[in-house]
Design a protein around this motif. Structure first.
Motif, PDB file in Angstrom:
ATOM      1  N   LEU A   1       0.833  -1.206   0.000  1.00 47.17           N
ATOM      2  CA  LEU A   1       0.000   0.000   0.000  1.00 47.17           C
ATOM      3  C   LEU A   1       0.869   1.257   0.000  1.00 47.17           C
ATOM      4  O   LEU A   1       0.553   2.240  -0.683  1.00 47.17           O
ATOM      5  CB  LEU A   1      -0.941   0.003   1.205  1.00 47.17           C
ATOM      6  N   THR A   2       1.972   1.224   0.726  1.00 42.72           N
ATOM      7  CA  THR A   2       2.915   2.344   0.732  1.00 42.72           C
ATOM      8  C   THR A   2       3.517   2.542  -0.649  1.00 42.72           C
ATOM      9  O   THR A   2       3.648   3.676  -1.128  1.00 42.72           O
ATOM     10  CB  THR A   2       4.027   2.107   1.781  1.00 42.72           C
ATOM     11  N   MET A   3       3.877   1.432  -1.309  1.00 42.63           N
ATOM     12  CA  MET A   3       4.427   1.511  -2.666  1.00 42.63           C
ATOM     13  C   MET A   3       3.414   2.150  -3.615  1.00 42.63           C
ATOM     14  O   MET A   3       3.754   3.040  -4.399  1.00 42.63           O
ATOM     15  CB  MET A   3       4.812   0.118  -3.165  1.00 42.63           C
ATOM     16  N   VAL A   4       2.160   1.723  -3.542  1.00 42.23           N
ATOM     17  CA  VAL A   4       1.107   2.267  -4.394  1.00 42.23           C
ATOM     18  C   VAL A   4       0.921   3.758  -4.107  1.00 42.23           C
ATOM     19  O   VAL A   4       0.826   4.565  -5.034  1.00 42.23           O
ATOM     20  CB  VAL A   4      -0.214   1.491  -4.184  1.00 42.23           C
ATOM     21  N   ASP A   5       0.906   4.131  -2.840  1.00 37.49           N
ATOM     22  CA  ASP A   5       0.758   5.547  -2.470  1.00 37.49           C
ATOM     23  C   ASP A   5       1.940   6.380  -2.950  1.00 37.49           C
ATOM     24  O   ASP A   5       1.776   7.478  -3.473  1.00 37.49           O
ATOM     25  CB  ASP A   5       0.618   5.705  -0.949  1.00 37.49           C
ATOM     26  N   ARG A   6       3.145   5.855  -2.785  1.00 34.28           N
ATOM     27  CA  ARG A   6       4.352   6.583  -3.174  1.00 34.28           C
ATOM     28  C   ARG A   6       4.387   6.817  -4.684  1.00 34.28           C
ATOM     29  O   ARG A   6       4.769   7.879  -5.146  1.00 34.28           O
ATOM     30  CB  ARG A   6       5.589   5.798  -2.730  1.00 34.28           C
ATOM     31  N   MET A   7       3.976   5.806  -5.440  1.00 35.85           N
ATOM     32  CA  MET A   7       3.993   5.924  -6.900  1.00 35.85           C
ATOM     33  C   MET A   7       2.779   6.692  -7.418  1.00 35.85           C
ATOM     34  O   MET A   7       2.768   7.091  -8.575  1.00 35.85           O
ATOM     35  CB  MET A   7       4.014   4.538  -7.540  1.00 35.85           C
TER      36      MET A   7
ATOM     37  N   ASP B   1      -5.235   0.261  -9.298  1.00 38.65           N
ATOM     38  CA  ASP B   1      -6.153  -0.523 -10.129  1.00 38.65           C
ATOM     39  C   ASP B   1      -5.579  -1.904 -10.447  1.00 38.65           C
ATOM     40  O   ASP B   1      -6.303  -2.898 -10.470  1.00 38.65           O
ATOM     41  CB  ASP B   1      -6.524   0.232 -11.409  1.00 38.65           C
ATOM     42  N   ILE B   2      -4.286  -1.977 -10.657  1.00 35.51           N
ATOM     43  CA  ILE B   2      -3.646  -3.277 -10.901  1.00 35.51           C
ATOM     44  C   ILE B   2      -3.760  -4.145  -9.653  1.00 35.51           C
ATOM     45  O   ILE B   2      -4.127  -5.322  -9.733  1.00 35.51           O
ATOM     46  CB  ILE B   2      -2.170  -3.109 -11.312  1.00 35.51           C
ATOM     47  N   LEU B   3      -3.484  -3.561  -8.499  1.00 34.79           N
ATOM     48  CA  LEU B   3      -3.571  -4.305  -7.248  1.00 34.79           C
ATOM     49  C   LEU B   3      -4.995  -4.811  -7.010  1.00 34.79           C
ATOM     50  O   LEU B   3      -5.193  -5.952  -6.584  1.00 34.79           O
ATOM     51  CB  LEU B   3      -3.102  -3.442  -6.086  1.00 34.79           C
ATOM     52  N   MET B   4      -5.993  -3.994  -7.287  1.00 34.05           N
ATOM     53  CA  MET B   4      -7.385  -4.421  -7.109  1.00 34.05           C
ATOM     54  C   MET B   4      -7.717  -5.575  -8.050  1.00 34.05           C
ATOM     55  O   MET B   4      -8.363  -6.547  -7.653  1.00 34.05           O
ATOM     56  CB  MET B   4      -8.341  -3.257  -7.337  1.00 34.05           C
ATOM     57  N   ASN B   5      -7.249  -5.500  -9.302  1.00 37.13           N
ATOM     58  CA  ASN B   5      -7.478  -6.602 -10.240  1.00 37.13           C
ATOM     59  C   ASN B   5      -6.787  -7.883  -9.772  1.00 37.13           C
ATOM     60  O   ASN B   5      -7.346  -8.971  -9.894  1.00 37.13           O
ATOM     61  CB  ASN B   5      -7.008  -6.215 -11.649  1.00 37.13           C
TER      62      ASN B   5
ATOM     63  N   ARG C   1       7.147   1.309 -17.112  1.00 36.54           N
ATOM     64  CA  ARG C   1       8.073   0.715 -16.139  1.00 36.54           C
ATOM     65  C   ARG C   1       7.432   0.619 -14.761  1.00 36.54           C
ATOM     66  O   ARG C   1       7.619  -0.352 -14.044  1.00 36.54           O
ATOM     67  CB  ARG C   1       9.354   1.534 -16.064  1.00 36.54           C
ATOM     68  N   THR C   2       6.686   1.636 -14.388  1.00 33.34           N
ATOM     69  CA  THR C   2       6.006   1.633 -13.097  1.00 33.34           C
ATOM     70  C   THR C   2       5.016   0.490 -13.021  1.00 33.34           C
ATOM     71  O   THR C   2       4.999  -0.263 -12.039  1.00 33.34           O
ATOM     72  CB  THR C   2       5.261   2.972 -12.874  1.00 33.34           C
ATOM     73  N   MET C   3       4.195   0.331 -14.056  1.00 34.87           N
ATOM     74  CA  MET C   3       3.187  -0.729 -14.074  1.00 34.87           C
ATOM     75  C   MET C   3       3.847  -2.105 -14.038  1.00 34.87           C
ATOM     76  O   MET C   3       3.397  -2.989 -13.323  1.00 34.87           O
ATOM     77  CB  MET C   3       2.300  -0.619 -15.306  1.00 34.87           C
ATOM     78  N   THR C   4       4.904  -2.272 -14.811  1.00 30.24           N
ATOM     79  CA  THR C   4       5.629  -3.541 -14.823  1.00 30.24           C
ATOM     80  C   THR C   4       6.208  -3.826 -13.438  1.00 30.24           C
ATOM     81  O   THR C   4       6.109  -4.962 -12.943  1.00 30.24           O
ATOM     82  CB  THR C   4       6.746  -3.502 -15.887  1.00 30.24           C
ATOM     83  N   HIS C   5       6.789  -2.819 -12.816  1.00 28.49           N
ATOM     84  CA  HIS C   5       7.335  -2.989 -11.465  1.00 28.49           C
ATOM     85  C   HIS C   5       6.232  -3.419 -10.494  1.00 28.49           C
ATOM     86  O   HIS C   5       6.416  -4.336  -9.689  1.00 28.49           O
ATOM     87  CB  HIS C   5       7.989  -1.692 -10.986  1.00 28.49           C
ATOM     88  N   CYS C   6       5.082  -2.749 -10.553  1.00 32.23           N
ATOM     89  CA  CYS C   6       3.960  -3.088  -9.681  1.00 32.23           C
ATOM     90  C   CYS C   6       3.480  -4.511  -9.920  1.00 32.23           C
ATOM     91  O   CYS C   6       3.265  -5.276  -8.968  1.00 32.23           O
ATOM     92  CB  CYS C   6       2.801  -2.119  -9.910  1.00 32.23           C
ATOM     93  N   MET C   7       3.311  -4.885 -11.174  1.00 31.56           N
ATOM     94  CA  MET C   7       2.827  -6.234 -11.479  1.00 31.56           C
ATOM     95  C   MET C   7       3.748  -7.299 -10.918  1.00 31.56           C
ATOM     96  O   MET C   7       3.287  -8.304 -10.362  1.00 31.56           O
ATOM     97  CB  MET C   7       2.665  -6.405 -12.986  1.00 31.56           C
ATOM     98  N   ASN C   8       5.027  -7.106 -11.048  1.00 32.87           N
ATOM     99  CA  ASN C   8       5.972  -8.095 -10.548  1.00 32.87           C
ATOM    100  C   ASN C   8       6.014  -8.115  -9.021  1.00 32.87           C
ATOM    101  O   ASN C   8       6.124  -9.187  -8.418  1.00 32.87           O
ATOM    102  CB  ASN C   8       7.350  -7.872 -11.164  1.00 32.87           C
ATOM    103  N   ALA C   9       5.882  -6.966  -8.391  1.00 31.95           N
ATOM    104  CA  ALA C   9       5.824  -6.916  -6.922  1.00 31.95           C
ATOM    105  C   ALA C   9       4.571  -7.616  -6.415  1.00 31.95           C
ATOM    106  O   ALA C   9       4.623  -8.383  -5.442  1.00 31.95           O
ATOM    107  CB  ALA C   9       5.857  -5.464  -6.441  1.00 31.95           C
ATOM    108  N   PHE C  10       3.438  -7.395  -7.076  1.00 30.76           N
ATOM    109  CA  PHE C  10       2.183  -8.007  -6.634  1.00 30.76           C
ATOM    110  C   PHE C  10       2.190  -9.521  -6.856  1.00 30.76           C
ATOM    111  O   PHE C  10       1.723 -10.273  -6.003  1.00 30.76           O
ATOM    112  CB  PHE C  10       0.986  -7.379  -7.355  1.00 30.76           C
ATOM    113  N   SER C  11       2.718  -9.962  -7.989  1.00 28.41           N
ATOM    114  CA  SER C  11       2.762 -11.413  -8.234  1.00 28.41           C
ATOM    115  C   SER C  11       3.748 -12.089  -7.270  1.00 28.41           C
ATOM    116  O   SER C  11       3.518 -13.220  -6.836  1.00 28.41           O
ATOM    117  CB  SER C  11       3.102 -11.728  -9.694  1.00 28.41           C
ATOM    118  N   HIS C  12       4.817 -11.386  -6.914  1.00 29.68           N
ATOM    119  CA  HIS C  12       5.760 -11.919  -5.931  1.00 29.68           C
ATOM    120  C   HIS C  12       5.068 -12.056  -4.566  1.00 29.68           C
ATOM    121  O   HIS C  12       5.234 -13.061  -3.878  1.00 29.68           O
ATOM    122  CB  HIS C  12       6.989 -11.020  -5.823  1.00 29.68           C
TER     123      HIS C  12
END
Length: 179
Positions: free
Chosen positions: A80-86, A91-95, A132-143
């Protein structure tokens, strides 16, 4: 202006009607997709206008409040901090969250074609500034989840049958067809 508001209301009303039939899913527009980038061994994000998608942006979507509860109480504070900071990726996290629970894709409702040009411009901007931001988020969420929960779909629900023989006066979503 009144015509545009009526058109917009019809689109929102239709999306809500669809969501009432599928309350366990995210229903909305516009759509996005994920893919495996084998050259970089990571998940990628695309906003290209195609027939296949795996996410629906939550800025124009309906979802059950239960998922909002999960988002605020189940997701680790670090994400949540990562999402707020960026200031992005919620929306990716919710999906991710909804697909992890349901094992199903979101549902895309039709967007009129005149928005396609605006969307394509946004795709270029998205690709250059936030890819790059979206890709970073997707990989963090899948991890975090330990797997990729997103499911691809090609289903799209339309509110009317365009160019059919039924009088426009007998249709529930008249203004969508007129544009």
């Amino acid at each position: 202006f009144t015509f545009f508001l009526s058109f917009l209301f019809d689109q929102v009303d239709f999306a809500f009607t669809v969501w009432q039939s599928f309350p366990e899913r995210i229903v909305g527009y516009p759509a996005r997709s994920h893919y495996w980038d084998s050259s970089r061994s990571r998940w990628g994000y695309t906003s290209k206008w195609t027939n296949e998608y795996s996410m629906v942006l939550t800025g124009a979507a309906f979802y059950h409040r239960y998922y909002h509860y999960l988002f605020t109480h189940y997701v680790p504070a670090s994400l949540l901090t990562m999402v707020d900071r960026m200031a992005n990726c919620e929306d990716i996290l919710m999906n991710f969250l909804v697909s992890a629970v349901t094992k199903q894709p979101p549902i895309k409702v039709t967007q009129k074609k005149q928005y396609k040009e605006t969307m394509m411009t946004q795709v270029l901007i998205d690709g250059l500034t936030t890819g790059r931001t979206m890709t970073h988020c997707m990989n963090a969420f899948s991890h975090w989840l330990g797997f990729m929960p997103l499911v691809h779909s090609q289903m799209r629900l339309d509110p009317v049958l365009f160019r059919d023989q039924v009088s426009i006066l007998r249709k529930k979503y008249r203004d969508i067809e007129r544009l």
